[in-house]
Design a protein around this motif. Structure first.
Motif, short mmCIF file in Angstrom:
data_model
loop_
_atom_site.label_atom_id
_atom_site.label_comp_id
_atom_site.label_asym_id
_atom_site.label_seq_id
_atom_site.Cartn_x
_atom_site.Cartn_y
_atom_site.Cartn_z
N ASN A 171 4.89 -8.83 4.83
CA ASN A 171 5.84 -8.10 3.99
C ASN A 171 6.23 -8.98 2.81
OD1 ASN A 171 9.27 -6.93 4.29
ND2 ASN A 171 7.61 -6.03 3.15
N GLY A 172 6.24 -8.39 1.61
CA GLY A 172 6.69 -9.20 0.48
C GLY A 172 6.21 -8.70 -0.86
N TYR A 173 6.33 -9.60 -1.85
CA TYR A 173 5.99 -9.28 -3.23
C TYR A 173 4.49 -9.03 -3.37
CZ TYR A 173 10.53 -11.51 -4.18
OH TYR A 173 11.85 -11.87 -4.18
N THR A 174 4.15 -7.95 -4.07
CA THR A 174 2.76 -7.55 -4.21
C THR A 174 1.91 -8.67 -4.80
OG1 THR A 174 3.57 -5.31 -4.62
CG2 THR A 174 1.25 -5.75 -5.13
N SER A 175 2.35 -9.24 -5.92
CA SER A 175 1.52 -10.22 -6.62
C SER A 175 1.25 -11.46 -5.78
CB SER A 175 2.18 -10.63 -7.95
OG SER A 175 3.45 -11.22 -7.72
N ALA A 176 2.24 -11.87 -4.97
CA ALA A 176 2.06 -13.03 -4.11
C ALA A 176 1.02 -12.76 -3.03
CB ALA A 176 3.40 -13.42 -3.48
N ALA A 234 -0.10 -4.24 9.98
CA ALA A 234 0.07 -3.63 8.66
C ALA A 234 0.57 -4.67 7.66
CB ALA A 234 1.06 -2.47 8.72
N CYS A 235 0.42 -4.34 6.39
CA CYS A 235 0.96 -5.15 5.30
C CYS A 235 1.80 -4.24 4.41
CB CYS A 235 -0.19 -5.77 4.49
SG CYS A 235 0.34 -6.56 2.95
N VAL A 236 3.08 -4.57 4.24
CA VAL A 236 4.00 -3.77 3.43
C VAL A 236 4.32 -4.53 2.15
CG1 VAL A 236 6.22 -2.59 3.35
CG2 VAL A 236 4.98 -2.76 5.53
N VAL A 237 3.97 -3.95 1.01
CA VAL A 237 4.22 -4.61 -0.27
C VAL A 237 5.36 -3.91 -1.00
CG1 VAL A 237 1.86 -5.48 -0.52
CG2 VAL A 237 2.44 -3.24 -1.45
N THR A 238 6.11 -4.69 -1.76
CA THR A 238 7.31 -4.14 -2.41
C THR A 238 7.60 -4.90 -3.70
OG1 THR A 238 9.62 -3.51 -1.98
CG2 THR A 238 8.93 -5.68 -1.21
N SER A 239 8.54 -4.37 -4.48
CA SER A 239 9.13 -5.00 -5.67
C SER A 239 8.25 -5.00 -6.91
CB SER A 239 9.55 -6.44 -5.38
OG SER A 239 10.59 -6.47 -4.43
N GLU A 240 6.95 -4.79 -6.76
CA GLU A 240 6.05 -4.77 -7.91
C GLU A 240 5.04 -3.64 -7.75
OE1 GLU A 240 5.39 -9.33 -9.01
OE2 GLU A 240 5.17 -8.91 -6.90
N MET A 241 4.42 -3.27 -8.86
CA MET A 241 3.44 -2.20 -8.83
C MET A 241 2.25 -2.57 -7.95
SD MET A 241 3.08 0.82 -10.26
CE MET A 241 3.84 0.83 -11.89
N LEU A 242 1.82 -1.63 -7.14
CA LEU A 242 0.60 -1.82 -6.34
C LEU A 242 -0.53 -1.05 -7.00
CD1 LEU A 242 -0.96 -2.71 -3.81
CD2 LEU A 242 -0.12 -0.64 -2.66
N GLY A 279 -7.86 -6.67 6.81
CA GLY A 279 -8.34 -5.87 7.93
C GLY A 279 -7.28 -4.94 8.51
N ILE A 280 -6.26 -4.61 7.71
CA ILE A 280 -5.14 -3.76 8.15
C ILE A 280 -4.74 -2.82 7.01
CG2 ILE A 280 -4.15 -5.32 9.88
CD1 ILE A 280 -2.35 -6.48 7.72
N PRO A 281 -4.02 -1.72 7.31
CA PRO A 281 -3.55 -0.85 6.22
C PRO A 281 -2.50 -1.54 5.36
CG PRO A 281 -2.68 -0.12 8.35
CD PRO A 281 -3.70 -1.18 8.64
N VAL A 282 -2.54 -1.26 4.06
CA VAL A 282 -1.55 -1.76 3.12
C VAL A 282 -0.61 -0.62 2.76
CG1 VAL A 282 -1.16 -2.70 0.80
CG2 VAL A 282 -3.02 -3.59 2.22
N VAL A 283 0.68 -0.84 2.97
CA VAL A 283 1.70 0.19 2.82
C VAL A 283 2.55 -0.11 1.58
CG1 VAL A 283 3.64 1.35 3.94
CG2 VAL A 283 1.77 0.41 5.33
N ASN A 284 2.74 0.90 0.75
CA ASN A 284 3.50 0.74 -0.49
C ASN A 284 4.96 1.15 -0.28
OD1 ASN A 284 3.99 0.13 -3.14
ND2 ASN A 284 2.79 1.81 -4.00
N ASN A 301 3.34 6.75 4.42
CA ASN A 301 3.16 6.98 5.85
C ASN A 301 1.69 6.75 6.23
OD1 ASN A 301 1.71 9.28 5.12
ND2 ASN A 301 3.32 10.72 5.68
N PRO A 302 1.35 6.83 7.52
CA PRO A 302 -0.04 6.58 7.93
C PRO A 302 -1.05 7.55 7.32
CG PRO A 302 1.42 6.34 9.81
CD PRO A 302 2.26 6.90 8.69
#
Length: 438
Positions: free
Chosen positions: A194-199, A223-231, A244-249, A263-264
């Motif tokens: 979980n964290g900043y998209t660019s990082a 899963a990987c949850v990205v936030t705070s920046e454009m994906l 190897g996991i879903p990326v969640v915006n 959602n999934p």
């Protein structure tokens, strides 16, 4: 032991009550939900008209007549001392207080009453549950910044312990640092990132270069949850391939709530339980689903501080498949950040500057807008709009913070302007690198 829930409870946030309210909302049928939304909209407006002198000055009318007549609030309206904006019966001592990131260039201090803040965490927990993630038991690999002052640093570290997370630095993306990240994943059973998209994208690029699929060394990841920046789509594909996991915006705003979460089924579901989201045109007229406009949001439960028809500063589209009970975000324009490249070769996430510019964000509302430009490897310009020029002592604090977060020997230019140039969408990008893109 549910440490995360317990920490919220000990801090006065009624998480169990909030969870019961959320479940009751989610169990409503279509007609019941429509009645609920209309009732909450009227109640929150009338509450602040009765109990909040600041909102009375914004609203200008003495009573609520219809929703279209409710004025749209902007961040500029809120740039005055917090104490002036709180409702009767609330003070900084009995509310949740924080600062906005300033990603739109208009920073301010805000407050939520404790039940409203508990609802925020309830919504977040609910959405993460879509991917079988539990804040009380799931181990998080956290790609966020952290305050470098002693008090702020240890407060965040303590929260990390309570929340079952390990924090990776977003201030250094050297190969040595990224090798350390990979080593940690080899030895820790993380459930999600979980964290900043660019990082996180930088870590994915490193894994690609090393020809490593992350789940091959950390098979517990879900899963990987990205936030705070454009994906961006290509970044999402890269991360899904290398992790190897879903990326969640995720789309949220600290002053409001979690706004939307994928959602999934890859639908970007808008939070309709505690927020009312509208898309409006340049004349503040509500647009139909499928049309692009400004994102305006009402917090349906915050009694401490009004966020009613609040223009968050983003531009987006609600899809034509949206309904009142299940709105879907089709497109969001905003909050992208470049990487800062330093003379030493070190790279840092653009949101590093969120922590640096906090030192110039004061509750007196002096600094109205700011942005930072990297002119060359050595030189950064801080451009700001303010009532009064920053003092020598303030600029020295900022330079010291930059040295703490980045490195010494940089040239920092301060430039005060009467207004800042915005993009066609109306966004003000907080950090822009003028170097060639990497």
């Amino acid at each position: 032991m549910n440490l995360f829930d317990l920490s919220l409870k000990l801090n006065g946030f009624p998480i169990k009550e909030a969870r019961r309210v959320l479940v009751s909302i989610q169990n409503l049928n279509e007609e019941g939900f429509r009645d609920y939304i209309e009732k909450q909209k009227v109640q929150i407006v009338n509450y602040h008209l009765k109990h909040n002198p600041f909102y009375q000055s914004v609203f200008k009318e003495t009573r609520f007549t219809n929703w279209d007549a409710v004025p749209i609030m902007t961040k500029r309206d809120l740039q005055q001392p917090l104490i002036n904006r709180l409702s009767e019966g609330f003070s900084p001592k009995n509310v949740y207080v924080n600062k906005t990131s300033g990603s739109s260039g208009d920073p301010f201090v805000f407050a939520k009453d404790k039940f409203c803040h508990a609802l925020t965490w309830t919504i977040i927990q609910d959405r993460f549950g879509w991917f079988n993630l539990n804040f009380n038991s799931s181990k998080q690999a956290r790609f966020y910044g952290i305050p470098l002052d002693k008090k702020g640093y240890y407060q965040e570290r303590f929260k990390d312990v309570l929340s079952g997370r390990f924090r990776f630095s977003v201030y250094d993306f050297s190969d040595v640092a990224l090798e350390g990240f990979l080593k940690k994943f080899r030895t820790t059973s993380f459930d999600y990132i979980n964290g900043y998209t660019s990082a996180i994208v930088q870590f994915a690029k490193f894994l690609e270069k090393r020809e490593v699929i992350l789940t091959s060394v950390c098979p517990t990841l879900k899963a990987c949850v990205v936030t705070s920046e454009m994906l961006f789509e290509n970044d999402k594909l890269l991360m899904e391939k290398q992790f190897g996991i879903p990326v969640v915006n995720e789309y949220g705003a600290s002053e409001l709530d979690l706004i939307a979460f994928q959602n999934p089924k890859d639908e970007w579901i808008v939070n309709s339980e505690t927020l009312f989201v509208e898309i409006v045109d340049d004349n503040n007229q509500v647009l139909p689903y499928g049309e692009e406009g400004r994102v305006v949001i009402t917090s349906l439960y915050n009694k401490a501080h009004p966020f009613i028809r609040y223009d968050i500063g983003d531009v987006g589209i609600l899809s034509k498949e949206s309904t009142l009970q299940k709105p879907q975000l089709q497109k969001l324009i905003g909050r992208t950040n470049d990487l800062a490249i330093l003379p030493s070769g070190k790279k840092a996430a653009g949101l590093t500057f969120y922590y640096i510019t906090k030192s110039i964000v004061e509750d007196d509302g002096n600094v109205k807008e700011f942005m930072i430009e990297q002119l060359d490897l050595q030189t950064f310009k801080i451009i700001y709009v303010s009532n009064e020029k920053l003092s020598d002592s303030q600029t020295k604090i900022i330079i010291k913070e930059i040295e703490n977060y980045l490195e010494k020997g940089l040239t920092i230019i301060f430039e005060r302007q009467t207004r800042l140039k915005r993009s066609k969408s109306g966004k003000l990008k907080q950090f822009t690198s003028l170097l060639n893109k990497i």
